[in-house]
Design a protein around this motif. Structure first.
Motif, PDB file in Angstrom:
ATOM      1  N   PRO A  48       0.804  -1.223   0.000  1.00 41.25           N
ATOM      2  CA  PRO A  48       0.000   0.000   0.000  1.00 41.25           C
ATOM      3  C   PRO A  48       0.840   1.278   0.000  1.00 41.25           C
ATOM      4  O   PRO A  48       1.832   1.378   0.710  1.00 41.25           O
ATOM      5  CB  PRO A  48      -0.815  -0.113   1.291  1.00 41.25           C
ATOM      6  N   VAL A  49       0.412   2.232  -0.836  1.00 40.17           N
ATOM      7  CA  VAL A  49       1.007   3.570  -0.891  1.00 40.17           C
ATOM      8  C   VAL A  49      -0.088   4.584  -0.547  1.00 40.17           C
ATOM      9  O   VAL A  49      -1.275   4.300  -0.710  1.00 40.17           O
ATOM     10  CB  VAL A  49       1.616   3.881  -2.279  1.00 40.17           C
ATOM     11  N   THR A  50       0.298   5.736  -0.075  1.00 46.64           N
ATOM     12  CA  THR A  50      -0.665   6.772   0.294  1.00 46.64           C
ATOM     13  C   THR A  50      -1.117   7.540  -0.937  1.00 46.64           C
ATOM     14  O   THR A  50      -0.300   7.985  -1.740  1.00 46.64           O
ATOM     15  CB  THR A  50      -0.037   7.750   1.311  1.00 46.64           C
ATOM     16  N   VAL A  51      -2.429   7.708  -1.090  1.00 46.40           N
ATOM     17  CA  VAL A  51      -2.970   8.540  -2.159  1.00 46.40           C
ATOM     18  C   VAL A  51      -2.712   9.998  -1.766  1.00 46.40           C
ATOM     19  O   VAL A  51      -3.065  10.420  -0.666  1.00 46.40           O
ATOM     20  CB  VAL A  51      -4.470   8.272  -2.373  1.00 46.40           C
ATOM     21  N   SER A  52      -2.111  10.749  -2.661  1.00 47.61           N
ATOM     22  CA  SER A  52      -1.670  12.118  -2.386  1.00 47.61           C
ATOM     23  C   SER A  52      -2.819  13.081  -2.131  1.00 47.61           C
ATOM     24  O   SER A  52      -3.783  13.126  -2.909  1.00 47.61           O
ATOM     25  CB  SER A  52      -0.848  12.659  -3.565  1.00 47.61           C
ATOM     26  N   GLY A  53      -2.720  13.849  -1.048  1.00 50.38           N
ATOM     27  CA  GLY A  53      -3.616  14.972  -0.810  1.00 50.38           C
ATOM     28  C   GLY A  53      -5.067  14.653  -0.539  1.00 50.38           C
ATOM     29  O   GLY A  53      -5.909  15.536  -0.677  1.00 50.38           O
ATOM     30  N   LEU A  54      -5.393  13.440  -0.149  1.00 50.92           N
ATOM     31  CA  LEU A  54      -6.789  13.098   0.131  1.00 50.92           C
ATOM     32  C   LEU A  54      -7.030  13.004   1.634  1.00 50.92           C
ATOM     33  O   LEU A  54      -6.351  12.256   2.328  1.00 50.92           O
ATOM     34  CB  LEU A  54      -7.162  11.750  -0.476  1.00 50.92           C
ATOM     35  N   THR A  55      -7.997  13.770   2.118  1.00 50.47           N
ATOM     36  CA  THR A  55      -8.457  13.662   3.497  1.00 50.47           C
ATOM     37  C   THR A  55      -9.971  13.813   3.484  1.00 50.47           C
ATOM     38  O   THR A  55     -10.547  14.306   2.519  1.00 50.47           O
ATOM     39  CB  THR A  55      -7.847  14.740   4.411  1.00 50.47           C
ATOM     40  N   GLY A  56     -10.613  13.398   4.553  1.00 51.93           N
ATOM     41  CA  GLY A  56     -12.062  13.536   4.632  1.00 51.93           C
ATOM     42  C   GLY A  56     -12.801  12.677   3.633  1.00 51.93           C
ATOM     43  O   GLY A  56     -13.853  13.070   3.130  1.00 51.93           O
ATOM     44  N   VAL A  57     -12.297  11.497   3.358  1.00 53.70           N
ATOM     45  CA  VAL A  57     -12.920  10.606   2.378  1.00 53.70           C
ATOM     46  C   VAL A  57     -14.007   9.768   3.051  1.00 53.70           C
ATOM     47  O   VAL A  57     -13.805   9.218   4.131  1.00 53.70           O
ATOM     48  CB  VAL A  57     -11.864   9.695   1.711  1.00 53.70           C
ATOM     49  N   LEU A  58     -15.156   9.679   2.397  1.00 54.17           N
ATOM     50  CA  LEU A  58     -16.281   8.866   2.877  1.00 54.17           C
ATOM     51  C   LEU A  58     -16.447   7.567   2.106  1.00 54.17           C
ATOM     52  O   LEU A  58     -16.898   6.565   2.649  1.00 54.17           O
ATOM     53  CB  LEU A  58     -17.590   9.642   2.753  1.00 54.17           C
ATOM     54  N   GLY A  59     -16.142   7.597   0.800  1.00 56.81           N
ATOM     55  CA  GLY A  59     -16.356   6.428  -0.037  1.00 56.81           C
ATOM     56  C   GLY A  59     -15.401   6.395  -1.207  1.00 56.81           C
ATOM     57  O   GLY A  59     -14.856   7.427  -1.599  1.00 56.81           O
ATOM     58  N   LEU A  60     -15.230   5.202  -1.777  1.00 54.67           N
ATOM     59  CA  LEU A  60     -14.283   4.989  -2.865  1.00 54.67           C
ATOM     60  C   LEU A  60     -14.902   4.164  -3.980  1.00 54.67           C
ATOM     61  O   LEU A  60     -15.813   3.375  -3.746  1.00 54.67           O
ATOM     62  CB  LEU A  60     -13.056   4.228  -2.353  1.00 54.67           C
ATOM     63  N   PHE A  61     -14.360   4.329  -5.183  1.00 57.77           N
ATOM     64  CA  PHE A  61     -14.685   3.473  -6.313  1.00 57.77           C
ATOM     65  C   PHE A  61     -13.408   3.238  -7.109  1.00 57.77           C
ATOM     66  O   PHE A  61     -12.664   4.183  -7.386  1.00 57.77           O
ATOM     67  CB  PHE A  61     -15.745   4.108  -7.227  1.00 57.77           C
ATOM     68  N   GLY A  62     -13.142   1.999  -7.484  1.00 61.77           N
ATOM     69  CA  GLY A  62     -12.010   1.662  -8.325  1.00 61.77           C
ATOM     70  C   GLY A  62     -12.507   1.178  -9.672  1.00 61.77           C
ATOM     71  O   GLY A  62     -13.335   0.265  -9.736  1.00 61.77           O
ATOM     72  N   GLY A  63     -12.029   1.765 -10.735  1.00 58.48           N
ATOM     73  CA  GLY A  63     -12.457   1.399 -12.083  1.00 58.48           C
ATOM     74  C   GLY A  63     -11.377   0.659 -12.843  1.00 58.48           C
ATOM     75  O   GLY A  63     -10.601  -0.098 -12.276  1.00 58.48           O
ATOM     76  N   ASN A  64     -11.305   0.924 -14.124  1.00 55.36           N
ATOM     77  CA  ASN A  64     -10.331   0.289 -15.007  1.00 55.36           C
ATOM     78  C   ASN A  64      -9.105   1.189 -15.125  1.00 55.36           C
ATOM     79  O   ASN A  64      -8.891   1.834 -16.139  1.00 55.36           O
ATOM     80  CB  ASN A  64     -10.956   0.031 -16.375  1.00 55.36           C
ATOM     81  N   GLY A  65      -8.329   1.279 -14.046  1.00 57.47           N
ATOM     82  CA  GLY A  65      -7.158   2.153 -14.014  1.00 57.47           C
ATOM     83  C   GLY A  65      -7.464   3.529 -13.484  1.00 57.47           C
ATOM     84  O   GLY A  65      -6.580   4.365 -13.377  1.00 57.47           O
TER      85      GLY A  65
END
Length: 130
Positions: free
Chosen positions: A43-60
């Motif tokens: 795992p690596v940290t996603v840059s500059g993201l805070t206050g996240v409630l939900g995620l979606f992963g697509g095709n890249g």
């Protein structure tokens, strides 16, 4: 903040209890969001993201719903799936705003598109319309 996972075609996203995001897997188009195009088996940290409630992963590509009702996107954008009024075959390796989108309470997507449910009950979509 809740803790959750989202699986893309070849990458995974993890929402941590602090509202930050970690990702791993294929990063050919920047879908890990760490500012590089280097794939990672850890795992690596996603840059500059805070206050996240939900995620979606697509095709890249990846999407994040924030506590302020906005959505950020990053990664592959060959069909406009980042919703930022651009198209790019090289990808965007850091999160940026989905253009003109506020008041979002739910998030989903598909192979090359994103969907947002707004608080007023309407739905917005962007990306491939095949």
């Amino acid at each position: 903040m809740g803790v959750s996972l989202a699986a893309g075609v070849a990458h995974t996203l993890a929402l941590k209890s602090a509202g930050t995001v970690r990702s791993w897997g294929d990063n050919t188009y920047g879908g890990l969001g760490n500012g590089t195009f280097n794939s990672s088996t850890t795992p690596v940290t996603v840059s500059g993201l805070t206050g996240v409630l939900g995620l979606f992963g697509g095709n890249g590509d990846s999407l994040a719903l924030l506590t302020d009702g906005t959505v950020k996107s990053w990664g592959y954008n060959n069909l406009g799936q980042l919703g930022n009024a651009t198209i790019s075959n090289t990808g965007t390796p850091t999160p940026g705003a989905v253009s003109g989108l506020t008041g979002v309470v739910g998030l989903a997507g598909g192979r090359f598109h994103g969907l947002a449910l707004k608080a007023d009950g309407t739905v917005r979509s962007w990306g491939d319309n095949y």
